[in-house]
Design a protein around this motif. Structure first.
Motif, PDB file in Angstrom:
ATOM      1  N   ARG A   1      -5.284   2.695  -9.632  1.00 35.19           N
ATOM      2  CA  ARG A   1      -3.879   3.073  -9.825  1.00 35.19           C
ATOM      3  C   ARG A   1      -3.287   3.647  -8.536  1.00 35.19           C
ATOM      4  O   ARG A   1      -2.166   3.322  -8.139  1.00 35.19           O
ATOM      5  CB  ARG A   1      -3.771   4.093 -10.965  1.00 35.19           C
ATOM      6  CG  ARG A   1      -2.348   4.597 -11.204  1.00 35.19           C
ATOM      7  CD  ARG A   1      -2.339   5.769 -12.147  1.00 35.19           C
ATOM      8  NE  ARG A   1      -0.997   6.334 -12.270  1.00 35.19           N
ATOM      9  CZ  ARG A   1      -0.738   7.503 -12.825  1.00 35.19           C
ATOM     10  NH1 ARG A   1      -1.736   8.223 -13.312  1.00 35.19           N
ATOM     11  NH2 ARG A   1       0.491   7.951 -12.891  1.00 35.19           N
ATOM     12  N   THR A   2      -4.047   4.500  -7.896  1.00 31.63           N
ATOM     13  CA  THR A   2      -3.565   5.101  -6.653  1.00 31.63           C
ATOM     14  C   THR A   2      -3.623   4.103  -5.507  1.00 31.63           C
ATOM     15  O   THR A   2      -2.735   4.079  -4.648  1.00 31.63           O
ATOM     16  CB  THR A   2      -4.385   6.358  -6.312  1.00 31.63           C
ATOM     17  OG1 THR A   2      -4.318   7.270  -7.417  1.00 31.63           O
ATOM     18  CG2 THR A   2      -3.854   7.041  -5.071  1.00 31.63           C
ATOM     19  N   GLN A   3      -4.649   3.260  -5.495  1.00 32.70           N
ATOM     20  CA  GLN A   3      -4.721   2.214  -4.468  1.00 32.70           C
ATOM     21  C   GLN A   3      -3.481   1.326  -4.528  1.00 32.70           C
ATOM     22  O   GLN A   3      -2.887   0.985  -3.498  1.00 32.70           O
ATOM     23  CB  GLN A   3      -5.976   1.367  -4.669  1.00 32.70           C
ATOM     24  CG  GLN A   3      -7.281   2.092  -4.368  1.00 32.70           C
ATOM     25  CD  GLN A   3      -8.494   1.302  -4.832  1.00 32.70           C
ATOM     26  OE1 GLN A   3      -8.356   0.206  -5.379  1.00 32.70           O
ATOM     27  NE2 GLN A   3      -9.671   1.847  -4.629  1.00 32.70           N
TER      28      GLN A   3
ATOM     29  N   PRO B   1      -0.619   8.629  -7.042  1.00 31.90           N
ATOM     30  CA  PRO B   1       0.340   7.872  -6.223  1.00 31.90           C
ATOM     31  C   PRO B   1       1.422   8.757  -5.617  1.00 31.90           C
ATOM     32  O   PRO B   1       1.830   8.545  -4.473  1.00 31.90           O
ATOM     33  CB  PRO B   1       0.924   6.863  -7.220  1.00 31.90           C
ATOM     34  CG  PRO B   1      -0.151   6.670  -8.232  1.00 31.90           C
ATOM     35  CD  PRO B   1      -0.814   8.015  -8.374  1.00 31.90           C
ATOM     36  N   SER B   2       1.883   9.762  -6.371  1.00 32.25           N
ATOM     37  CA  SER B   2       2.929  10.655  -5.858  1.00 32.25           C
ATOM     38  C   SER B   2       2.443  11.499  -4.688  1.00 32.25           C
ATOM     39  O   SER B   2       3.247  11.979  -3.884  1.00 32.25           O
ATOM     40  CB  SER B   2       3.450  11.565  -6.977  1.00 32.25           C
ATOM     41  OG  SER B   2       2.392  12.334  -7.525  1.00 32.25           O
ATOM     42  N   ASP B   3       1.124  11.697  -4.591  1.00 34.80           N
ATOM     43  CA  ASP B   3       0.577  12.420  -3.446  1.00 34.80           C
ATOM     44  C   ASP B   3       0.732  11.623  -2.160  1.00 34.80           C
ATOM     45  O   ASP B   3       0.651  12.179  -1.060  1.00 34.80           O
ATOM     46  CB  ASP B   3      -0.913  12.729  -3.663  1.00 34.80           C
ATOM     47  CG  ASP B   3      -1.157  13.677  -4.819  1.00 34.80           C
ATOM     48  OD1 ASP B   3      -0.288  14.537  -5.060  1.00 34.80           O
ATOM     49  OD2 ASP B   3      -2.204  13.554  -5.479  1.00 34.80           O
ATOM     50  N   ILE B   4       0.948  10.319  -2.292  1.00 30.78           N
ATOM     51  CA  ILE B   4       1.128   9.441  -1.136  1.00 30.78           C
ATOM     52  C   ILE B   4       2.612   9.240  -0.838  1.00 30.78           C
ATOM     53  O   ILE B   4       3.059   9.389   0.297  1.00 30.78           O
ATOM     54  CB  ILE B   4       0.467   8.075  -1.392  1.00 30.78           C
ATOM     55  CG1 ILE B   4      -1.029   8.240  -1.638  1.00 30.78           C
ATOM     56  CG2 ILE B   4       0.723   7.114  -0.241  1.00 30.78           C
ATOM     57  CD1 ILE B   4      -1.711   6.971  -2.105  1.00 30.78           C
ATOM     58  N   THR B   5       3.374   8.899  -1.879  1.00 31.11           N
ATOM     59  CA  THR B   5       4.765   8.504  -1.672  1.00 31.11           C
ATOM     60  C   THR B   5       5.726   9.687  -1.611  1.00 31.11           C
ATOM     61  O   THR B   5       6.764   9.610  -0.954  1.00 31.11           O
ATOM     62  CB  THR B   5       5.219   7.568  -2.803  1.00 31.11           C
ATOM     63  OG1 THR B   5       5.056   8.241  -4.060  1.00 31.11           O
ATOM     64  CG2 THR B   5       4.370   6.301  -2.808  1.00 31.11           C
TER      65      THR B   5
ATOM     66  N   VAL C   1       9.669   2.888  -0.102  1.00 34.75           N
ATOM     67  CA  VAL C   1       9.092   3.644  -1.208  1.00 34.75           C
ATOM     68  C   VAL C   1      10.173   3.826  -2.261  1.00 34.75           C
ATOM     69  O   VAL C   1      11.320   4.181  -1.929  1.00 34.75           O
ATOM     70  CB  VAL C   1       8.596   5.031  -0.737  1.00 34.75           C
ATOM     71  CG1 VAL C   1       8.232   5.915  -1.919  1.00 34.75           C
ATOM     72  CG2 VAL C   1       7.395   4.878   0.192  1.00 34.75           C
ATOM     73  N   THR C   2       9.844   3.579  -3.519  1.00 36.36           N
ATOM     74  CA  THR C   2      10.788   3.796  -4.610  1.00 36.36           C
ATOM     75  C   THR C   2      10.286   4.918  -5.499  1.00 36.36           C
ATOM     76  O   THR C   2       9.184   4.843  -6.042  1.00 36.36           O
ATOM     77  CB  THR C   2      10.979   2.516  -5.445  1.00 36.36           C
ATOM     78  OG1 THR C   2      11.464   1.472  -4.609  1.00 36.36           O
ATOM     79  CG2 THR C   2      11.974   2.754  -6.568  1.00 36.36           C
ATOM     80  N   VAL C   3      11.075   5.968  -5.615  1.00 33.66           N
ATOM     81  CA  VAL C   3      10.741   7.131  -6.441  1.00 33.66           C
ATOM     82  C   VAL C   3      11.942   7.444  -7.321  1.00 33.66           C
ATOM     83  O   VAL C   3      13.067   7.607  -6.817  1.00 33.66           O
ATOM     84  CB  VAL C   3      10.379   8.363  -5.585  1.00 33.66           C
ATOM     85  CG1 VAL C   3      10.095   9.573  -6.472  1.00 33.66           C
ATOM     86  CG2 VAL C   3       9.179   8.071  -4.687  1.00 33.66           C
TER      87      VAL C   3
END
Length: 310
Positions: A113-115, A74-78, A127-129
């Motif tokens: 999970r990534t989807q 997911p972090s590779d996207i956001t 986006v929330t990080v």
């Protein structure tokens, strides 16, 4: 320039690259003008990536392509928060999701999970990080592609993820004549190198606002509600469409009317959009699946059975 003239220029420009697929181009634009996201299911090599690139170049938009693979996180996207040793501070490094037009290629090649990492982005446009929320640029439009599920190494998309797509459709193979034109256009170089922007970002935002203001009579709203309600009663359907399906049907019907130069929706707009908006939002009964019934067939039957209001 009038909205219909802008749309015509946009379609004509994309058709310089995408041959013989005007219907698919119009569906893409309906998704964009509806402020939704679209899912294209088809075999590789039919021009899905090229269509997204041609759209991005035509509207002078920031474009990013994300190739989904089994090891994608997911972090590779956001994006991620990185500690800067020289300043002794944490700094957010945005991921590729921070663009106007996103192509998520082969979305069903990665894990659920990534989807699901796309869910907040697609629904909330943010986006929330690490507890900090970052807004995404407007317009924000996700074009996702997936291979048919019978291909090896694919993961079915979760129902919650599917429901975030305003439409799902396929492009299909070109005819022999169209394939000849494709070969001819690529004799020397890729035609996408020759197209330039014909619409800017601000004009797209104005077109989206114009679609929002398309008038919809109560009789059309009742027609939409009747169609969606039928999905909750059909014996072939285990789980019918949610109200999000009704909203998607209304919004795409507005965009369809806008593309045809009208400032009001007619029932035929709803009827034409139904098979793109609802099939991926229902869950078939196991007995129907055993008989080989498809979601599209059931929705088409509902489409024919509910009378069109005058």
């Amino acid at each position: 320039m009038a909205g219909t003239e802008l749309i015509t220029k946009l379609i004509d420009n994309i058709e310089k690259v995408i041959v013989g697929k005007r219907d698919a181009i119009e569906l893409i634009l309906i998704g964009l003008l509806s402020k939704g996201h679209i899912l294209i299911e088809d075999v590789p090599g039919l021009g899905k990536t090229m269509l997204a690139r041609a759209l991005a170049k035509s509207v002078s938009a920031d474009f990013k392509r994300i190739q989904f693979t089994p090891d994608l996180l997911p972090s590779d996207i956001t994006g991620v928060t990185i500690y800067n040793q020289s300043t002794h501070q944490f700094k957010f490094s945005p991921g590729p999701i921070f663009a106007n037009i996103i192509l998520t290629d082969e979305i069903n090649r990665t894990t659920p999970r990534t989807q699901s990492g796309l869910l907040e982005c697609m629904q909330e446009h943010s986006v929330t990080v690490d507890g900090v929320t970052y807004p995404l640029s407007a317009p924000f439009f996700v074009m996702a592609t997936e291979n048919p599920i019978e291909y090896h190494g694919t993961y079915p998309l979760p129902e919650a993820q599917l429901d975030r797509f305003i439409m799902k459709f396929n492009i299909g193979y070109p005819s022999e004549k169209e394939e000849q034109d494709i070969l001819r256009n690529r004799m020397t170089k890729d035609p996408i190198e020759n197209i330039s922007s014909v619409v800017d970002i601000q004009e797209i935002l104005k077109l989206q606002e114009a679609v929002n203001n398309i008038h919809t009579e109560d009789v059309v709203l009742a027609y939409i509600a009747s169609l969606v309600a039928r999905t909750r009663k059909d014996p072939n359907i285990k789980l019918g469409s949610s109200p999000r399906g009704s909203l998607a049907l209304m919004q795409t019907a507005k965009a369809k009317a806008f593309l045809e130069g009208r400032d009001y929706v007619i029932p035929l707009d709803v009827k034409e959009m139904l098979t793109y908006v609802l099939p991926h939002r229902i869950m078939l009964d196991p007995n129907a699946l055993m008989r080989g019934v498809t979601a599209k067939e059931v929705i088409e039957q509902i489409n024919q059975s509910v009378p069109i209001p005058s």
